[in-house]
Design a protein around this motif. Sequence first.
Motif, PDB file in Angstrom:
ATOM      1  N   GLY A  10       0.793  -1.228   0.000  1.00  0.00           N
ATOM      2  CA  GLY A  10       0.000   0.000   0.000  1.00  0.00           C
ATOM      3  C   GLY A  10       0.820   1.270   0.000  1.00  0.00           C
ATOM      4  N   LEU A  11       1.915   1.287  -0.751  1.00  0.00           N
ATOM      5  CA  LEU A  11       2.834   2.426  -0.707  1.00  0.00           C
ATOM      6  C   LEU A  11       2.280   3.622  -1.489  1.00  0.00           C
ATOM      7  CD1 LEU A  11       5.593   2.970   0.563  1.00  0.00           C
ATOM      8  CD2 LEU A  11       6.660   2.255  -1.579  1.00  0.00           C
ATOM      9  N   CYS A  12       2.321   4.803  -0.861  1.00  0.00           N
ATOM     10  CA  CYS A  12       1.820   6.036  -1.480  1.00  0.00           C
ATOM     11  C   CYS A  12       2.825   7.161  -1.272  1.00  0.00           C
ATOM     12  CB  CYS A  12       0.501   6.486  -0.842  1.00  0.00           C
ATOM     13  SG  CYS A  12      -0.829   5.289  -0.983  1.00  0.00           S
ATOM     14  N   LYS A  13       2.879   8.058  -2.262  1.00  0.00           N
ATOM     15  CA  LYS A  13       3.646   9.287  -2.079  1.00  0.00           C
ATOM     16  C   LYS A  13       2.906  10.440  -2.742  1.00  0.00           C
ATOM     17  CE  LYS A  13       6.789  12.226  -1.038  1.00  0.00           C
ATOM     18  NZ  LYS A  13       6.912  12.667   0.376  1.00  0.00           N
ATOM     19  N   VAL A  14       2.574  11.438  -1.924  1.00  0.00           N
ATOM     20  CA  VAL A  14       1.950  12.661  -2.431  1.00  0.00           C
ATOM     21  C   VAL A  14       2.924  13.802  -2.171  1.00  0.00           C
ATOM     22  CG1 VAL A  14       0.021  14.275  -2.186  1.00  0.00           C
ATOM     23  CG2 VAL A  14      -0.378  11.804  -1.972  1.00  0.00           C
ATOM     24  N   PHE A  15       3.252  14.553  -3.212  1.00  0.00           N
ATOM     25  CA  PHE A  15       4.100  15.735  -3.061  1.00  0.00           C
ATOM     26  C   PHE A  15       3.179  16.942  -2.886  1.00  0.00           C
ATOM     27  CE2 PHE A  15       6.586  12.703  -5.552  1.00  0.00           C
ATOM     28  CZ  PHE A  15       7.807  12.709  -4.874  1.00  0.00           C
ATOM     29  N   GLY A  16       3.188  17.522  -1.719  1.00  0.00           N
ATOM     30  CA  GLY A  16       2.305  18.666  -1.493  1.00  0.00           C
ATOM     31  C   GLY A  16       2.178  18.982  -0.024  1.00  0.00           C
ATOM     32  N   ASN A  17       1.307  19.957   0.301  1.00  0.00           N
ATOM     33  CA  ASN A  17       1.232  20.446   1.688  1.00  0.00           C
ATOM     34  C   ASN A  17       0.236  19.687   2.554  1.00  0.00           C
ATOM     35  OD1 ASN A  17      -1.078  21.244   0.472  1.00  0.00           O
ATOM     36  ND2 ASN A  17      -0.808  23.446   0.771  1.00  0.00           N
ATOM     37  N   ASN A  18      -0.569  18.797   1.930  1.00  0.00           N
ATOM     38  CA  ASN A  18      -1.561  18.082   2.737  1.00  0.00           C
ATOM     39  C   ASN A  18      -1.803  16.670   2.197  1.00  0.00           C
ATOM     40  OD1 ASN A  18      -3.637  17.321   4.403  1.00  0.00           O
ATOM     41  ND2 ASN A  18      -4.935  19.094   4.000  1.00  0.00           N
ATOM     42  N   PRO A  19      -0.769  15.798   2.278  1.00  0.00           N
ATOM     43  CA  PRO A  19      -0.915  14.434   1.739  1.00  0.00           C
ATOM     44  C   PRO A  19      -2.152  13.678   2.258  1.00  0.00           C
ATOM     45  CG  PRO A  19       1.377  14.872   2.221  1.00  0.00           C
ATOM     46  CD  PRO A  19       0.598  16.036   2.770  1.00  0.00           C
ATOM     47  N   PRO A  20      -2.508  13.752   3.579  1.00  0.00           N
ATOM     48  CA  PRO A  20      -3.680  12.999   4.036  1.00  0.00           C
ATOM     49  C   PRO A  20      -4.961  13.370   3.275  1.00  0.00           C
ATOM     50  CG  PRO A  20      -2.398  13.749   5.921  1.00  0.00           C
ATOM     51  CD  PRO A  20      -1.813  14.411   4.714  1.00  0.00           C
ATOM     52  N   THR A  39      -6.350  20.418  -5.525  1.00  0.00           N
ATOM     53  CA  THR A  39      -5.525  20.746  -4.350  1.00  0.00           C
ATOM     54  C   THR A  39      -4.118  21.222  -4.707  1.00  0.00           C
ATOM     55  OG1 THR A  39      -4.482  18.579  -4.063  1.00  0.00           O
ATOM     56  CG2 THR A  39      -6.703  18.828  -3.145  1.00  0.00           C
ATOM     57  N   GLY A  40      -3.731  21.068  -5.977  1.00  0.00           N
ATOM     58  CA  GLY A  40      -2.373  21.457  -6.366  1.00  0.00           C
ATOM     59  C   GLY A  40      -1.316  20.452  -5.943  1.00  0.00           C
ATOM     60  N   GLN A  41      -1.749  19.328  -5.368  1.00  0.00           N
ATOM     61  CA  GLN A  41      -0.771  18.322  -4.917  1.00  0.00           C
ATOM     62  C   GLN A  41      -0.535  17.270  -6.010  1.00  0.00           C
ATOM     63  OE1 GLN A  41      -1.019  17.486  -0.458  1.00  0.00           O
ATOM     64  NE2 GLN A  41      -3.140  17.866  -0.985  1.00  0.00           N
ATOM     65  N   VAL A  42       0.686  16.762  -6.040  1.00  0.00           N
ATOM     66  CA  VAL A  42       1.060  15.789  -7.085  1.00  0.00           C
ATOM     67  C   VAL A  42       1.128  14.390  -6.483  1.00  0.00           C
ATOM     68  CG1 VAL A  42       2.860  15.103  -8.720  1.00  0.00           C
ATOM     69  CG2 VAL A  42       2.361  17.534  -8.360  1.00  0.00           C
ATOM     70  N   VAL A  43       0.366  13.476  -7.068  1.00  0.00           N
ATOM     71  CA  VAL A  43       0.413  12.077  -6.628  1.00  0.00           C
ATOM     72  C   VAL A  43       1.557  11.393  -7.382  1.00  0.00           C
ATOM     73  CG1 VAL A  43      -0.836   9.887  -6.484  1.00  0.00           C
ATOM     74  CG2 VAL A  43      -2.075  12.063  -6.214  1.00  0.00           C
ATOM     75  N   GLY A  44       2.598  11.025  -6.658  1.00  0.00           N
ATOM     76  CA  GLY A  44       3.753  10.367  -7.290  1.00  0.00           C
ATOM     77  C   GLY A  44       3.556   8.863  -7.396  1.00  0.00           C
TER      78      GLY A  44
END
Length: 384
Positions: A10-20, A39-44
């Motif tokens: 279940g590995l996740c990486k979100v680049f941004g100010n509010n990953p949750p 949200t302007g966040q990038v899902v890696g």
Amino acid sequence: MHSPKVIVKGLCKVFGNNPPQALRMLAAGATKDDVLKRTGQVVGVHNVSFDVNEGEIFVLMGLSGSGKSTLIRLVNRLVEPSAGQVLIDGRDVVTARRSELTALRRKNMSMVFQSFALMPQRTVLSNAAFGLEVAGMSRKERERRAMEVLEQVGLAPFAQKLPSELSGGMQQRVGLARALAVNPSLLIMDEAFSALDPLKRKEMQDVLLELQREHRRTIMFVSHDLEEALRIGSRIAIMEGGRLVQVGTPQEIIANPADDYVRAFFHGVDTSRYLTARDLMQTDAVPLVSKADTTNGRSQFNGNADYAFVFDGSRKICGVVRRDMPAMQPVESIRHDAPLEHVITRVVASPNALPVVDDSGSYCGSVDRAIVLKAITRSRGAHV
């Protein structure tokens, strides 16, 4: 069967100010693009799970931006995961303390990048020994070990040269030697050969496969090149948009691509070259008779086949018997990992099917002309 060396859950990486927040949106069915727009966040990397077995070359593939390089950096925690687990030999890297992580990277994990990242003022030997120097090994001992590894990658005569005096392919060998010198149980390679010209690239793949035959390390290898993945991978994982689309052996992926994205990778590639006897063989096409049952020079076998393979107590093939021939005749076996080219040469010269044997020489199936012809026709259809 070896237990897995690496288990990713279940590995996740979100680049941004509010990953949750982004993870909640993804869990509710939002796409990577939705998250970026709202949200302007990038899902890696999103919800990736897989195992890497001890001693295999596990290739991570995907187009640029698919998340493969981020994923590899999550495994050794060069990038901090937003969620999930990475177990290496049962130890969760995600929750490991910094000191533990440093020790793990020094002793058990080495990384080889696309850029050779050699220190220009140091000799080849000194570059190869650098990891051991950081680990505090004495000069004499680390140079002895580095020299051994330079020998393995064919660079011993260049030990006292500077990197600038070497070609790109040779510099990449120094990078590989430096990674191998610490004798890591896990080697991570990120697009390690992609800066090289095609000839040098194939040469480095050969070096890697040769080292792997001798040392059986666990290798995670990132590539965007399908031919490279098919050539060196025990298994291949294909990524798209941060998600894992398919995992399988080269042959499984060739035979059953998960979707059009995976299929597109094969465009223009003659995949039949990567088939082996194991992929082609049938397990029940030729009857088998035990050597003990071959009495008076003749043997009884069921069905309407003209011939049968004779095997001994440990399933080793002893020969072939025919209905119209009183004595057992010798028969040549084909190894299960023999490439298609070798199989074709052997099968064409034989009127009957030939037995396929595993590493220990035990029978596992048979191949004949019809099977080979069918395989070539199917995988070369678009390339003939």
